[in-house]
Design an enzyme around this catalytic site. Structure first.
Site, PDB file in Angstrom:
ATOM      1  N   CYS A  77       0.859  -1.063  -0.048  1.00  0.00           N
ATOM      2  CA  CYS A  77       0.043  -0.134   0.072  1.00  0.00           C
ATOM      3  C   CYS A  77       0.693   1.080   0.016  1.00  0.00           C
ATOM      4  O   CYS A  77       0.293   2.256   0.048  1.00  0.00           O
ATOM      5  CB  CYS A  77      -0.888  -0.062   1.391  1.00  0.00           C
ATOM      6  SG  CYS A  77      -2.076  -1.603   1.193  1.00  0.00           S
ATOM      7  N   HIS A 136      -2.459   8.351   5.973  1.00  0.00           N
ATOM      8  CA  HIS A 136      -2.567   7.119   5.201  1.00  0.00           C
ATOM      9  C   HIS A 136      -4.023   6.788   5.428  1.00  0.00           C
ATOM     10  O   HIS A 136      -4.760   6.151   4.658  1.00  0.00           O
ATOM     11  CB  HIS A 136      -1.389   6.096   5.928  1.00  0.00           C
ATOM     12  CG  HIS A 136      -1.870   4.825   5.144  1.00  0.00           C
ATOM     13  ND1 HIS A 136      -1.456   4.463   3.535  1.00  0.00           N
ATOM     14  CD2 HIS A 136      -1.908   3.497   5.578  1.00  0.00           C
ATOM     15  CE1 HIS A 136      -1.514   3.330   3.485  1.00  0.00           C
ATOM     16  NE2 HIS A 136      -1.924   2.472   4.493  1.00  0.00           N
ATOM     17  N   GLU A 160      -1.603   5.964  13.446  1.00  0.00           N
ATOM     18  CA  GLU A 160      -0.893   7.240  12.586  1.00  0.00           C
ATOM     19  C   GLU A 160      -1.293   8.523  13.657  1.00  0.00           C
ATOM     20  O   GLU A 160      -0.606   9.422  13.640  1.00  0.00           O
ATOM     21  CB  GLU A 160      -1.707   7.236  11.339  1.00  0.00           C
ATOM     22  CG  GLU A 160      -1.139   8.302  10.439  1.00  0.00           C
ATOM     23  CD  GLU A 160      -1.641   8.326   8.954  1.00  0.00           C
ATOM     24  OE1 GLU A 160      -2.797   7.633   8.797  1.00  0.00           O
ATOM     25  OE2 GLU A 160      -1.102   8.932   8.077  1.00  0.00           O
ATOM     26  N   HIS A 188      -9.434   2.119  -0.239  1.00  0.00           N
ATOM     27  CA  HIS A 188      -7.978   1.838  -0.382  1.00  0.00           C
ATOM     28  C   HIS A 188      -7.608   1.530  -1.531  1.00  0.00           C
ATOM     29  O   HIS A 188      -7.957   0.242  -1.855  1.00  0.00           O
ATOM     30  CB  HIS A 188      -7.534   1.101   0.625  1.00  0.00           C
ATOM     31  CG  HIS A 188      -6.243   0.976   0.995  1.00  0.00           C
ATOM     32  ND1 HIS A 188      -5.244   1.597   0.166  1.00  0.00           N
ATOM     33  CD2 HIS A 188      -5.402   0.371   2.112  1.00  0.00           C
ATOM     34  CE1 HIS A 188      -4.005   1.349   0.720  1.00  0.00           C
ATOM     35  NE2 HIS A 188      -4.252   0.680   1.826  1.00  0.00           N
ATOM     36  N   PHE A 209       1.870  -3.318   3.940  1.00  0.00           N
ATOM     37  CA  PHE A 209       2.233  -4.745   4.510  1.00  0.00           C
ATOM     38  C   PHE A 209       3.840  -4.773   4.360  1.00  0.00           C
ATOM     39  O   PHE A 209       4.337  -4.260   3.293  1.00  0.00           O
ATOM     40  CB  PHE A 209       1.426  -5.439   3.914  1.00  0.00           C
ATOM     41  CG  PHE A 209      -0.051  -5.626   4.197  1.00  0.00           C
ATOM     42  CD1 PHE A 209      -0.576  -4.907   4.973  1.00  0.00           C
ATOM     43  CD2 PHE A 209      -1.059  -6.557   3.657  1.00  0.00           C
ATOM     44  CE1 PHE A 209      -2.076  -4.828   5.571  1.00  0.00           C
ATOM     45  CE2 PHE A 209      -2.287  -6.499   3.972  1.00  0.00           C
ATOM     46  CZ  PHE A 209      -2.746  -5.866   5.080  1.00  0.00           C
TER      47      PHE A 209
END
Lengths: 154, 418
Positions: B167, B308, B319, B345, B404
């Site tokens: 990502c 993100h 975050e 996403h 990831f």
């Protein structure tokens, strides 16, 4: 064995081409050279043959690829293979298939080289197509000789 | 002295719009691109826990691409072609006038050609007919098919790279574009992010990982809700974005319009866990700090963060923690938005799409809303997150992206002043 290419075979091939190229089937003729006239690169030709294998339930050995350069030669080749599969009931071992295909391929390749030049002008297209039919005829005889192989490993 | 690097062209294809102007209009309106998906192609969705996604509906590649381009590549690479075409036109970059080896392409892609990948694998295992595997299977699923086809489409013969860090892929693509130009390797980099893997297997995989939202199947537009108390996982999206990045000297010479400047980049690994971030937020804070250091600025200079923020329970909280750790009192003053609240996403495309939003925020002074931020989770509460458009003069902005594999990226943008 048929002398002329069955129009249904040609039509099916043109159909496959038209859907691959997303263009009008009426704009594609037997005389068209896959690369020079229709703009297919070598990978595109392989994709087209992949489609044709499915539509005609055929497997085209690697050795036969070099001869398949125009719509007409593809049609002649397919027709011959279909005829072979009709006359032969039993699949043979893969080895002789390859050998026979090679001889076919050699013939077809020769045809192609004479044709490539004539393909360009529309007025010679008929002649080119006719030539391709003749080529397929002579090739048929030769493959008839070498005989017995059908690739029916599905 | 390392050259200054600027952004001169933008292109995007996203669930809320094909093309920058439609995308940005929808984004400012806070419009959600998430819809219910009854099926994936012919594949029924009834067995899936999550049944919502951010898809690009009615995309017909032929409208944008030549038949040959469209036929040769998978959906994600078609998207990359579409956004790149727009970005190059937007940058008014005429490749005929460029030295081809000075123009490169760097693509971030997480999953790649999964549409064909899944179809062919299924066929092979079902039929056991190896000769029926499509001849274009390998070139299509090879992860650099997008960077290859984009270069071919435009004659860009410089560095041609693909970065796959899940990502965070295209945030790194942008960061590496900055590095490439600073190092003198290229004058222009076409930086792209693209992914399109809303496919039966990938979707099932994310479901099994319990990563996707499953509580909002009946209210799809509410499913992606970063920082909100009711968030329960991310929503899969698809899309692509392209940023034309070039040295200021090159842009000046050709009198290009400049949107913003790229000034910093951090690439780190948490070396911690395949899918979970360090929960204390230290690693993300460190990543952002490294980004600021590379830009030569301090935390007090940041005005906006494109977070993100995927809408997962842990991710958003971590975050937020990281922002509080690094920015301390200023944390409440920084405008923050989550582009994923609008489009879901988009995996490998997320960084680039977020970068387009960041660039436009700097350029226009408007920050798009974070949709569905209705009941702020106490663990994610920050004053700068809003469901409304924020008008803000942005001088410095951060783009965060985490992937990831314990992978983090931060890219630092600056308002351009010649």
């Amino acid at each position: 064995m048929t002398e002329r290419i069955d129009p249904a075979v040609t039509a099916k091939i043109i159909q496959a081409l038209a859907s691959y190229l997303k263009r009008d089937p009426a704009s594609i003729t037997e005389a068209h050279h896959l690369r020079d006239d229709l703009g297919l690169d070598s990978v595109a030709i392989i994709e087209l043959l992949f489609e044709i294998e499915e539509r005609f339930k055929l497997q085209i050995p690697d050795q036969d690829l070099p001869g398949l350069s125009t719509v007409g030669t593809v049609a002649a080749y397919v027709q011959q293979r279909l005829a072979e599969s009709k006359t032969e009931s039993k699949p043979a071992s893969p080895k002789p298939v390859a050998a026979a295909s090679k001889s076919k391929a050699a013939k077809l390749t020769k045809t192609k080289s004479t044709k490539t030049t004539s393909d360009k002008s529309p007025s010679t297209k008929k002649a080119a197509a006719a030539k391709s039919v003749m080529a397929s005829k002579s090739k048929k005889i030769s493959s008839g000789k070498s005989g017995k192989k059908k690739v029916t490993a599905r | 002295m390392a050259s200054r690097v600027v952004i001169t062209g933008l292109g995007v294809i996203a669930p809320i719009g094909i093309g920058v102007s439609e995308f940005w209009k929808s984004a400012l309106a806070g419009r959600s691109g998430i819809t219910a998906i009854p099926s994936l192609g012919w594949f029924p969705m009834s067995g899936y826990r999550s049944r919502v996604a951010g898809q690009i509906h009615n995309f017909s590649p032929e409208q944008y691409l030549t038949t040959m381009q469209a036929n040769r590549v998978d959906r994600y690479a078609q998207f990359a072609l579409v956004s790149s075409k727009e970005a190059l036109a937007d940058a008014d970059l005429n490749m005929a006038k460029e030295a081809p080896h000075r123009v490169g392409v760097i693509v971030g892609a997480g999953m790649g050609g999964m549409v064909m990948g899944e179809r062919e694998i299924t066929q092979l295992f079902k039929t056991q007919r190896p000769h029926r595997v499509h001849p274009n299977f390998i070139p299509t699923i090879t992860l650099n098919s997008a960077s290859g086809i984009v270069a071919m489409a435009h004659g860009a013969k410089g560095p041609n790279l693909t970065i796959s860090t899940a990502c965070s892929s295209s945030a790194h693509a942008l960061g590496q574009a900055l590095q490439s130009i600073r190092s003198g390797q290229a004058d222009v980099i076409i930086a792209v992010g693209a992914d399109a893997s809303i496919t039966p297997l990938v979707f099932a995989g994310f479901c099994s990982l319990r990563a996707l939202s499953s509580e909002f199947n009946d209210a799809p537009e509410r499913a992606s809700r970063p920082f909100d108390r009711l968030r329960d996982g991310f929503v899969m999206g698809e899309g692509a974005a392209t940023l034309v990045v070039e040295s200021w000297a090159h842009a000046k010479k050709r009198k290009a319009r400049v949107y913003a400047e790229l000034v910093g980049y951090a690439a780190t690994s948490e070396a911690y866990h395949m899918v979970i971030p360090q929960e204390d937020g230290q690693e993300i804070a460190t990543t952002m700090k490294i980004g600021l250091d590379s830009a030569g600025i301090g935390p007090d200079q940041v005005d906006y963060i494109n977070a993100h923020a995927t809408s997962t329970t842990i991710g958003d909280a971590v975050e937020t923690k990281a922002v509080k750790i690094l920015f301390k009192n200023r944390a409440e003053k920084i405008a923050i938005s989550a582009t994923k609240s609008l489009i879901g996403h988009t995996l490998g495309a997320a960084g680039a799409i977020g970068a387009v939003a960041t660039t436009l925020s700097i350029h226009t002074g408007q920050i798009h809303p974070t949709a569905n931020y209705e009941d702020p989770d106490p663990a994610c509460r920050l004053d700068g997150i809003s469901r409304a458009v924020q008008e803000r003069k942005v001088r410095y902005a951060l783009l965060n992206a985490f992937g990831f594999g314990s992978n983090n990226a931060t890219v630092v943008f600056k308002k351009f002043v010649a």
